[in-house]
Design a protein around this motif. Structure first.
Motif, PDB file in Angstrom:
ATOM      1  N   VAL A   1      78.432  33.962 -63.102  1.00  0.00           N
ATOM      2  CA  VAL A   1      79.178  34.870 -63.962  1.00  0.00           C
ATOM      3  C   VAL A   1      78.151  35.461 -64.935  1.00  0.00           C
ATOM      4  CG1 VAL A   1      81.061  35.112 -65.611  1.00  0.00           C
ATOM      5  CG2 VAL A   1      81.240  33.445 -63.735  1.00  0.00           C
ATOM      6  N   ALA A   2      77.718  36.685 -64.611  1.00  0.00           N
ATOM      7  CA  ALA A   2      76.719  37.387 -65.421  1.00  0.00           C
ATOM      8  C   ALA A   2      77.387  38.581 -66.087  1.00  0.00           C
ATOM      9  CB  ALA A   2      75.561  37.851 -64.549  1.00  0.00           C
ATOM     10  N   MET A   3      77.058  38.788 -67.360  1.00  0.00           N
ATOM     11  CA  MET A   3      77.636  39.914 -68.091  1.00  0.00           C
ATOM     12  C   MET A   3      76.522  40.764 -68.681  1.00  0.00           C
ATOM     13  SD  MET A   3      80.973  38.243 -69.905  1.00  0.00           S
ATOM     14  CE  MET A   3      81.848  39.785 -70.059  1.00  0.00           C
ATOM     15  N   HIS A   4      76.799  42.076 -68.752  1.00  0.00           N
ATOM     16  CA  HIS A   4      75.885  43.028 -69.376  1.00  0.00           C
ATOM     17  C   HIS A   4      76.749  44.120 -69.988  1.00  0.00           C
ATOM     18  CE1 HIS A   4      72.280  45.356 -70.017  1.00  0.00           C
ATOM     19  NE2 HIS A   4      72.806  46.384 -69.372  1.00  0.00           N
ATOM     20  N   ALA A   5      76.571  44.381 -71.264  1.00  0.00           N
ATOM     21  CA  ALA A   5      77.365  45.383 -71.967  1.00  0.00           C
ATOM     22  C   ALA A   5      78.870  45.127 -71.763  1.00  0.00           C
ATOM     23  CB  ALA A   5      76.975  46.786 -71.513  1.00  0.00           C
ATOM     24  N   GLU A   6      79.255  43.853 -71.826  1.00  0.00           N
ATOM     25  CA  GLU A   6      80.650  43.411 -71.703  1.00  0.00           C
ATOM     26  C   GLU A   6      81.288  43.706 -70.340  1.00  0.00           C
ATOM     27  OE1 GLU A   6      83.110  43.873 -75.120  1.00  0.00           O
ATOM     28  OE2 GLU A   6      81.392  43.918 -76.465  1.00  0.00           O
ATOM     29  N   LYS A   7      80.437  43.870 -69.336  1.00  0.00           N
ATOM     30  CA  LYS A   7      80.927  44.045 -67.967  1.00  0.00           C
ATOM     31  C   LYS A   7      80.381  42.915 -67.102  1.00  0.00           C
ATOM     32  CE  LYS A   7      81.710  48.988 -68.088  1.00  0.00           C
ATOM     33  NZ  LYS A   7      81.446  50.261 -67.415  1.00  0.00           N
ATOM     34  N   LEU A   8      81.107  42.610 -66.028  1.00  0.00           N
ATOM     35  CA  LEU A   8      80.766  41.531 -65.101  1.00  0.00           C
ATOM     36  C   LEU A   8      79.963  42.066 -63.924  1.00  0.00           C
ATOM     37  CD1 LEU A   8      84.378  40.091 -65.035  1.00  0.00           C
ATOM     38  CD2 LEU A   8      82.399  38.961 -66.094  1.00  0.00           C
ATOM     39  N   LEU A   9      79.007  41.279 -63.463  1.00  0.00           N
ATOM     40  CA  LEU A   9      78.232  41.627 -62.270  1.00  0.00           C
ATOM     41  C   LEU A   9      79.048  41.244 -61.036  1.00  0.00           C
ATOM     42  CD1 LEU A   9      75.656  42.576 -60.844  1.00  0.00           C
ATOM     43  CD2 LEU A   9      74.752  40.253 -61.145  1.00  0.00           C
ATOM     44  N   ILE A  10      79.373  42.246 -60.222  1.00  0.00           N
ATOM     45  CA  ILE A  10      80.212  42.060 -59.040  1.00  0.00           C
ATOM     46  C   ILE A  10      79.452  42.547 -57.816  1.00  0.00           C
ATOM     47  CG2 ILE A  10      82.406  42.743 -57.945  1.00  0.00           C
ATOM     48  CD1 ILE A  10      82.671  41.071 -60.586  1.00  0.00           C
ATOM     49  N   ILE A  11      79.666  41.885 -56.686  1.00  0.00           N
ATOM     50  CA  ILE A  11      79.083  42.340 -55.424  1.00  0.00           C
ATOM     51  C   ILE A  11      80.202  42.583 -54.406  1.00  0.00           C
ATOM     52  CG2 ILE A  11      76.909  41.100 -55.803  1.00  0.00           C
ATOM     53  CD1 ILE A  11      77.898  39.093 -53.595  1.00  0.00           C
ATOM     54  N   ARG A  12      79.859  43.338 -53.382  1.00  0.00           N
ATOM     55  CA  ARG A  12      80.716  43.430 -52.197  1.00  0.00           C
ATOM     56  C   ARG A  12      79.898  42.826 -51.066  1.00  0.00           C
ATOM     57  NH1 ARG A  12      84.249  48.393 -49.606  1.00  0.00           N
ATOM     58  NH2 ARG A  12      85.625  46.960 -48.489  1.00  0.00           N
TER      59      ARG A  12
ATOM     60  N   PRO B   1      83.492  38.982 -44.962  1.00  0.00           N
ATOM     61  CA  PRO B   1      82.801  40.271 -45.067  1.00  0.00           C
ATOM     62  C   PRO B   1      83.627  41.316 -45.808  1.00  0.00           C
ATOM     63  CG  PRO B   1      83.596  39.923 -42.826  1.00  0.00           C
ATOM     64  CD  PRO B   1      83.818  38.640 -43.579  1.00  0.00           C
ATOM     65  N   HIS B   2      82.912  42.159 -46.542  1.00  0.00           N
ATOM     66  CA  HIS B   2      83.474  43.313 -47.259  1.00  0.00           C
ATOM     67  C   HIS B   2      84.324  42.949 -48.478  1.00  0.00           C
ATOM     68  CE1 HIS B   2      81.912  45.619 -43.942  1.00  0.00           C
ATOM     69  NE2 HIS B   2      82.655  44.928 -43.093  1.00  0.00           N
ATOM     70  N   HIS B   3      84.437  41.673 -48.803  1.00  0.00           N
ATOM     71  CA  HIS B   3      85.207  41.274 -49.983  1.00  0.00           C
ATOM     72  C   HIS B   3      84.369  41.453 -51.250  1.00  0.00           C
ATOM     73  CE1 HIS B   3      87.981  39.507 -47.140  1.00  0.00           C
ATOM     74  NE2 HIS B   3      88.808  39.236 -48.138  1.00  0.00           N
TER      75      HIS B   3
ATOM     76  N   ASN C   1      69.989  42.332 -51.262  1.00  0.00           N
ATOM     77  CA  ASN C   1      69.594  41.970 -49.905  1.00  0.00           C
ATOM     78  C   ASN C   1      70.698  42.480 -48.984  1.00  0.00           C
ATOM     79  OD1 ASN C   1      69.328  40.680 -47.429  1.00  0.00           O
ATOM     80  ND2 ASN C   1      68.891  38.672 -48.311  1.00  0.00           N
ATOM     81  N   ALA C   2      70.408  43.498 -48.180  1.00  0.00           N
ATOM     82  CA  ALA C   2      71.423  44.152 -47.346  1.00  0.00           C
ATOM     83  C   ALA C   2      72.063  43.205 -46.330  1.00  0.00           C
ATOM     84  CB  ALA C   2      70.813  45.346 -46.620  1.00  0.00           C
ATOM     85  N   GLN C   3      71.413  42.096 -46.007  1.00  0.00           N
ATOM     86  CA  GLN C   3      72.009  41.120 -45.100  1.00  0.00           C
ATOM     87  C   GLN C   3      73.170  40.381 -45.769  1.00  0.00           C
ATOM     88  OE1 GLN C   3      71.279  40.564 -41.752  1.00  0.00           O
ATOM     89  NE2 GLN C   3      70.226  42.500 -42.109  1.00  0.00           N
ATOM     90  N   GLU C   4      73.177  40.347 -47.094  1.00  0.00           N
ATOM     91  CA  GLU C   4      74.208  39.609 -47.817  1.00  0.00           C
ATOM     92  C   GLU C   4      75.101  40.472 -48.704  1.00  0.00           C
ATOM     93  OE1 GLU C   4      73.188  35.906 -49.586  1.00  0.00           O
ATOM     94  OE2 GLU C   4      71.492  35.585 -48.262  1.00  0.00           O
ATOM     95  N   VAL C   5      74.562  41.566 -49.223  1.00  0.00           N
ATOM     96  CA  VAL C   5      75.268  42.364 -50.223  1.00  0.00           C
ATOM     97  C   VAL C   5      75.319  43.828 -49.783  1.00  0.00           C
ATOM     98  CG1 VAL C   5      75.252  43.122 -52.642  1.00  0.00           C
ATOM     99  CG2 VAL C   5      74.530  40.786 -52.074  1.00  0.00           C
ATOM    100  N   ALA C   6      76.537  44.366 -49.667  1.00  0.00           N
ATOM    101  CA  ALA C   6      76.708  45.773 -49.291  1.00  0.00           C
ATOM    102  C   ALA C   6      76.711  46.688 -50.510  1.00  0.00           C
ATOM    103  CB  ALA C   6      78.016  45.944 -48.519  1.00  0.00           C
ATOM    104  N   TRP C   7      77.102  46.160 -51.672  1.00  0.00           N
ATOM    105  CA  TRP C   7      77.215  46.942 -52.901  1.00  0.00           C
ATOM    106  C   TRP C   7      77.178  45.993 -54.073  1.00  0.00           C
ATOM    107  CZ3 TRP C   7      80.800  46.431 -56.788  1.00  0.00           C
ATOM    108  CH2 TRP C   7      80.884  47.461 -57.725  1.00  0.00           C
TER     109      TRP C   7
END
Length: 141
Positions: free
Chosen positions: A17-28, A36-38, A101-107
């Motif tokens: 759970v990482a935050m920057h400027a009061e926003k959360l770091l999220i991945i797809r 996949p894709h979640h 890492n494109a093998q693990e993270v799409a966005w």
């Protein structure tokens, strides 16, 4: 054969759970990984012999080429698939860059809690975390 030999050991994972400027770091998640894709927080399984801190540092490097500092475990939950999730508040370096890492993270991106909850599909464990946070079961400090 006794019944206890059929019991699978609990698989353990860490979630950052990482935050920057009061926003959360999220991945797809990419198409190559489980669920996949979640949309979700970054993280992954704890390898044999690893501490939670070592696992969260490794996972953030593997997924996002990101150096972090684990701060504290803030929550623990269990998934329907048998994972024990250990949710960790992590700090980013003052200056950081993210290379997925494109093998693990799409966005990847930064989202307010409200924006995150509107993303689809979102992992159910992440919905549970957000609900527990909004119910003040823990604090993210």
């Amino acid at each position: 054969m006794n019944a206890s030999s059929n019991v699978q050991p609990t698989r353990k994972a860490v979630v950052a759970v990482a935050m920057h400027a009061e926003k959360l770091l999220i991945i797809r998640r990419s198409e190559y990984v489980r669920a996949p894709h979640h949309f979700c927080f970054p993280g992954g399984g704890i390898e044999a012999g690893e501490t939670h801190e070592e696992a969260i540092i490794r996972e953030m490097k593997e997924e996002l080429t990101l150096d972090i500092q684990p701060v504290a475990r803030i929550w623990t939950s269990k998934t329907s698939s048998g994972y024990e999730l250990n949710w960790w508040r992590v700090n980013l370096a003052e200056e950081f860059s993210i290379t997925p890492n494109a093998q693990e993270v799409a966005w990847w991106g930064w989202c307010t809690p409200q924006q995150f909850l509107k993303l689809q599909p979102i992992l159910s464990s992440n919905q549970e975390f957000m609900k527990a946070w909004s119910n003040k079961e823990f604090e993210i400090v």
